[in-house]
Write a protein that holds these residues in place. Structure first.
Motif, PDB file in Angstrom:
ATOM      1  N   GLY A 174       0.695  -1.280   0.079  1.00 38.00           N
ATOM      2  CA  GLY A 174      -0.014   0.098   0.026  1.00 38.00           C
ATOM      3  C   GLY A 174       0.815   1.159  -0.033  1.00 38.00           C
ATOM      4  N   PHE A 175       2.170   1.163   0.044  1.00 37.15           N
ATOM      5  CA  PHE A 175       2.845   2.304  -0.051  1.00 37.15           C
ATOM      6  C   PHE A 175       3.298   3.064  -1.431  1.00 37.15           C
ATOM      7  CE2 PHE A 175       5.661  -1.458   0.197  1.00 37.15           C
ATOM      8  CZ  PHE A 175       6.582  -1.157  -0.893  1.00 37.15           C
ATOM      9  N   TYR A 176       2.639   2.508  -2.521  1.00 38.88           N
ATOM     10  CA  TYR A 176       2.823   3.194  -3.836  1.00 38.88           C
ATOM     11  C   TYR A 176       2.231   4.596  -3.861  1.00 38.88           C
ATOM     12  CZ  TYR A 176       3.908  -1.778  -4.868  1.00 38.88           C
ATOM     13  OH  TYR A 176       4.347  -3.086  -5.213  1.00 38.88           O
ATOM     14  N   GLN A 177       3.011   5.308  -4.972  1.00 44.42           N
ATOM     15  CA  GLN A 177       2.281   6.735  -5.102  1.00 44.42           C
ATOM     16  C   GLN A 177       1.061   6.810  -5.853  1.00 44.42           C
ATOM     17  OE1 GLN A 177       4.592   8.895  -8.166  1.00 44.42           O
ATOM     18  NE2 GLN A 177       5.666   7.303  -8.490  1.00 44.42           N
TER      19      GLN A 177
ATOM     20  N   GLY B 228      -9.183  -2.876 -10.020  1.00 46.18           N
ATOM     21  CA  GLY B 228      -9.805  -3.897  -8.737  1.00 46.18           C
ATOM     22  C   GLY B 228      -8.877  -4.338  -7.830  1.00 46.18           C
ATOM     23  N   TYR B 229      -7.441  -3.881  -7.674  1.00 45.89           N
ATOM     24  CA  TYR B 229      -6.504  -4.500  -6.843  1.00 45.89           C
ATOM     25  C   TYR B 229      -6.654  -3.989  -5.502  1.00 45.89           C
ATOM     26  CZ  TYR B 229      -3.717  -0.063  -6.742  1.00 45.89           C
ATOM     27  OH  TYR B 229      -3.276   1.139  -6.590  1.00 45.89           O
ATOM     28  N   PHE B 230      -6.356  -4.616  -4.360  1.00 49.19           N
ATOM     29  CA  PHE B 230      -6.499  -4.305  -2.994  1.00 49.19           C
ATOM     30  C   PHE B 230      -5.161  -4.149  -2.389  1.00 49.19           C
ATOM     31  CE2 PHE B 230     -10.337  -7.077  -4.128  1.00 49.19           C
ATOM     32  CZ  PHE B 230     -11.256  -6.324  -3.400  1.00 49.19           C
ATOM     33  N   SER B 231      -4.952  -3.043  -1.707  1.00 43.97           N
ATOM     34  CA  SER B 231      -3.761  -2.635  -0.810  1.00 43.97           C
ATOM     35  C   SER B 231      -4.224  -2.322   0.497  1.00 43.97           C
ATOM     36  CB  SER B 231      -3.101  -1.834  -1.493  1.00 43.97           C
ATOM     37  OG  SER B 231      -3.676  -0.545  -1.512  1.00 43.97           O
ATOM     38  N   ILE B 232      -3.435  -2.362   1.436  1.00 43.78           N
ATOM     39  CA  ILE B 232      -3.359  -2.062   2.948  1.00 43.78           C
ATOM     40  C   ILE B 232      -2.447  -0.837   3.328  1.00 43.78           C
ATOM     41  CG2 ILE B 232      -3.598  -2.624   5.216  1.00 43.78           C
ATOM     42  CD1 ILE B 232      -4.142  -5.528   4.243  1.00 43.78           C
ATOM     43  N   HIS B 233      -3.006   0.134   3.795  1.00 41.14           N
ATOM     44  CA  HIS B 233      -1.968   1.283   4.064  1.00 41.14           C
ATOM     45  C   HIS B 233      -2.524   1.972   5.270  1.00 41.14           C
ATOM     46  CE1 HIS B 233       1.285   3.985   3.312  1.00 41.14           C
ATOM     47  NE2 HIS B 233       0.655   5.075   3.264  1.00 41.14           N
TER      48      HIS B 233
ATOM     49  N   TYR C 132       2.072  24.946  -2.707  1.00 40.72           N
ATOM     50  CA  TYR C 132       1.153  24.320  -3.194  1.00 40.72           C
ATOM     51  C   TYR C 132       1.318  23.179  -4.084  1.00 40.72           C
ATOM     52  CZ  TYR C 132      -0.539  28.463  -0.776  1.00 40.72           C
ATOM     53  OH  TYR C 132      -0.350  29.398   0.428  1.00 40.72           O
ATOM     54  N   LYS C 133       2.292  22.249  -4.208  1.00 43.49           N
ATOM     55  CA  LYS C 133       2.334  21.334  -5.053  1.00 43.49           C
ATOM     56  C   LYS C 133       2.452  19.947  -4.434  1.00 43.49           C
ATOM     57  CE  LYS C 133       5.003  24.222  -8.427  1.00 43.49           C
ATOM     58  NZ  LYS C 133       6.029  24.487  -9.154  1.00 43.49           N
ATOM     59  N   ALA C 134       1.854  19.743  -3.040  1.00 43.46           N
ATOM     60  CA  ALA C 134       1.845  18.655  -2.492  1.00 43.46           C
ATOM     61  C   ALA C 134       1.368  17.285  -3.129  1.00 43.46           C
ATOM     62  CB  ALA C 134       1.111  18.755  -1.094  1.00 43.46           C
ATOM     63  N   ASN C 135       0.328  17.550  -4.121  1.00 41.54           N
ATOM     64  CA  ASN C 135      -0.222  16.641  -4.773  1.00 41.54           C
ATOM     65  C   ASN C 135       0.629  15.802  -5.752  1.00 41.54           C
ATOM     66  OD1 ASN C 135      -2.509  16.325  -2.953  1.00 41.54           O
ATOM     67  ND2 ASN C 135      -3.541  17.704  -4.093  1.00 41.54           N
ATOM     68  N   GLU C 136       1.374  16.711  -6.302  1.00 42.09           N
ATOM     69  CA  GLU C 136       2.501  16.271  -7.280  1.00 42.09           C
ATOM     70  C   GLU C 136       3.850  15.559  -6.893  1.00 42.09           C
ATOM     71  OE1 GLU C 136       3.437  19.739  -9.630  1.00 42.09           O
ATOM     72  OE2 GLU C 136       1.407  20.621  -9.418  1.00 42.09           O
ATOM     73  N   LEU C 137       3.943  15.678  -5.671  1.00 43.59           N
ATOM     74  CA  LEU C 137       5.141  15.053  -4.927  1.00 43.59           C
ATOM     75  C   LEU C 137       4.894  13.549  -4.724  1.00 43.59           C
ATOM     76  CD1 LEU C 137       6.192  17.684  -2.283  1.00 43.59           C
ATOM     77  CD2 LEU C 137       7.062  17.561  -4.694  1.00 43.59           C
ATOM     78  N   LEU C 138       6.026  12.850  -5.126  1.00 46.37           N
ATOM     79  CA  LEU C 138       6.119  11.268  -4.906  1.00 46.37           C
ATOM     80  C   LEU C 138       6.374  11.133  -3.302  1.00 46.37           C
ATOM     81  CD1 LEU C 138       6.559   8.523  -5.816  1.00 46.37           C
ATOM     82  CD2 LEU C 138       8.911   9.000  -5.925  1.00 46.37           C
ATOM     83  N   GLY C 139       5.698  10.126  -2.817  1.00 52.84           N
ATOM     84  CA  GLY C 139       5.384   9.764  -1.407  1.00 52.84           C
ATOM     85  C   GLY C 139       4.917  10.637  -0.407  1.00 52.84           C
ATOM     86  N   ILE C 140       3.949  11.369  -1.206  1.00 53.34           N
ATOM     87  CA  ILE C 140       2.884  12.572  -0.244  1.00 53.34           C
ATOM     88  C   ILE C 140       2.470  11.788   0.971  1.00 53.34           C
ATOM     89  CG2 ILE C 140       1.158  12.436  -1.760  1.00 53.34           C
ATOM     90  CD1 ILE C 140       2.596  15.449   0.187  1.00 53.34           C
ATOM     91  N   GLU C 141       1.782  10.461   0.614  1.00 55.49           N
ATOM     92  CA  GLU C 141       1.163   9.732   1.661  1.00 55.49           C
ATOM     93  C   GLU C 141       2.097   9.754   3.064  1.00 55.49           C
ATOM     94  OE1 GLU C 141       1.464   8.844  -1.524  1.00 55.49           O
ATOM     95  OE2 GLU C 141      -0.643   9.165  -2.122  1.00 55.49           O
ATOM     96  N   GLU C 142       3.388   9.249   2.835  1.00 50.07           N
ATOM     97  CA  GLU C 142       4.173   9.112   3.951  1.00 50.07           C
ATOM     98  C   GLU C 142       4.688  10.423   4.648  1.00 50.07           C
ATOM     99  OE1 GLU C 142       4.254   7.155   1.335  1.00 50.07           O
ATOM    100  OE2 GLU C 142       3.432   5.502   2.383  1.00 50.07           O
ATOM    101  N   ALA C 143       4.689  11.802   3.910  1.00 50.82           N
ATOM    102  CA  ALA C 143       5.200  12.773   4.241  1.00 50.82           C
ATOM    103  C   ALA C 143       5.057  13.258   5.654  1.00 50.82           C
ATOM    104  CB  ALA C 143       4.895  14.045   3.324  1.00 50.82           C
TER     105      ALA C 143
END
Length: 354
Positions: free
Chosen positions: A252-255, A280-285, A316-327
């Motif tokens: 579940g850690f993919y961008q 339809g894939y499943f992931s857990i994060h 204001y470019k947060a959504n463009e950054l790789l790994g933003i979910e882990e920031a």
């Protein structure tokens, strides 16, 4: 964890108090800024820098010191990470009192095996390999994220809920992924779920996917980094292993929209073909920023307020950054270190009174 981080070995690391000005304290920051595997440092490092500013502006934390990060690029690679760490630790212009990182387990494992030899605590913001839980090998290593084996309980519960009894696994070789897969196999067998075939591959997953297909297994859990996930799904498309008859469970850690990225791993598939293969894939994060949570944290910010400040910090470019979910882990890790150092400083000052 903070009580452990504030052990006496840390006390000797602090630079003596100066009454004239704040004394800089350097953290060695190991971030994957470049590389093909996962350059998530582009989002994690700004989050850490934002936290450094907040700590340094807080009158109640490390009043006599100024926190700083000595940045080193690991490239999400074991060799590069060790080289970067050694180079910075032998850089006598600054004394490092903490090691922060790495982002990838691939680079964290070798650095954590060595950093304790400098009597340094290492805190990772995102390395999930269960291998790193071995205190006999990594005695001064800690992390903010749970090990990958924790998610296996959820994966098993997911399979049981739907009554799926036969599953296949696929992974890259090495401790980063194989330990999680091995734990998954044990837990599956204990609950009556048969792991029909368990495959590993190093470059091309074609043979392994064909073997899984021959075994008639339709539920497939694989554990790899993002570029190899694109290889798997592209090959699965060509093998017809997609659609309603197949269930894919992945990390579940993919961008965001990771399957749309065009590189050598997906050159044989169009974006539309990849969309069909991954649908339809499943992931857990773990959700690092619970929506609607307005609770004020130790930083003085709620999750929403942090999000607003971070987005402004990165123009204001947060959504463009790789790994933003882990920031957010990059932000929280700095506060964890700051609080540990603050407590160590308090204990050190108490000892001076003796």
């Amino acid at each position: 964890m903070l009580s452990i981080l504030c052990g006496t070995f840390l006390l000797s690391c602090l630079i003596p108090y100066s009454s004239c000005s704040k004394t800089p304290i350097y953290i060695l920051g190991l971030y994957p800024m470049t590389g093909d595997t996962w350059p998530g440092g582009v989002s994690l490092y700004p989050a850490s820098q934002l936290a450094v500013e907040h700590v340094n502006n807080n009158p109640d934390i490390l009043q006599d010191y100024q926190l700083r990060i000595a940045l080193a690029d690991t490239q999400c690679d074991g060799g590069h990470s060790v080289n970067s760490m050694f180079r910075e630790l032998y850089n006598m212009s600054t004394t490092k009192v903490f090691v922060l990182g790495c982002g990838c387990s691939l680079s964290t494992i070798p650095t954590a095996a060595a950093s304790h030899l400098w009597n340094l605590i290492q805190l990772s913001y995102s390395a999930f390999s269960p291998e790193l839980s071995q205190k006999s090998v990594y005695p001064l290593f800690f992390r903010l994220i749970v090990p990958g084996t924790t998610f296996n309980l959820i994966r098993i519960a997911f399979l049981k809920y739907f009554g799926w009894k036969r599953v296949a696994t696929l992974s890259l070789p090495g401790a980063t992924f194989e330990v999680t897969i091995a734990d998954f196999r044990v837990k599956a067998e204990e609950t009556g779920i048969q792991v029909v075939v368990s495959e590993t591959f190093t470059d091309d997953p074609t043979f392994q996917l064909i073997n899984i297909k021959k075994q008639g297994v339709r539920i497939i859990y694989f554990s790899t980094y993002e570029p190899d996930a694109r290889k798997i799904f592209c090959r699965a498309y060509h093998e017809g292993m997609y659609g309603s008859k197949y269930v894919w469970i992945i990390e579940g850690f993919y961008q965001r929209d990771w399957w749309k990225i065009r590189d050598e791993n997906s050159m044989n598939c169009t974006v539309e073909e990849m969309r069909k293969a991954t649908e339809g894939y499943f992931s857990i994060h773990v959700d690092a920023l619970p929506e609607g949570d307005e609770t004020k944290r130790v930083s003085g910010l709620s999750s929403h307020e942090y999000e607003v400040e971070y987005n402004e910090y990165v123009n204001y470019k947060a959504n463009e950054l790789l790994g933003i979910e882990e920031a957010p882990y990059g932000y929280d890790s700095i506060w964890t270190i700051a609080l540990a150092l603050h407590e160590a400083d308090r204990i050190l000052k108490e000892k001076r009174k003796w």
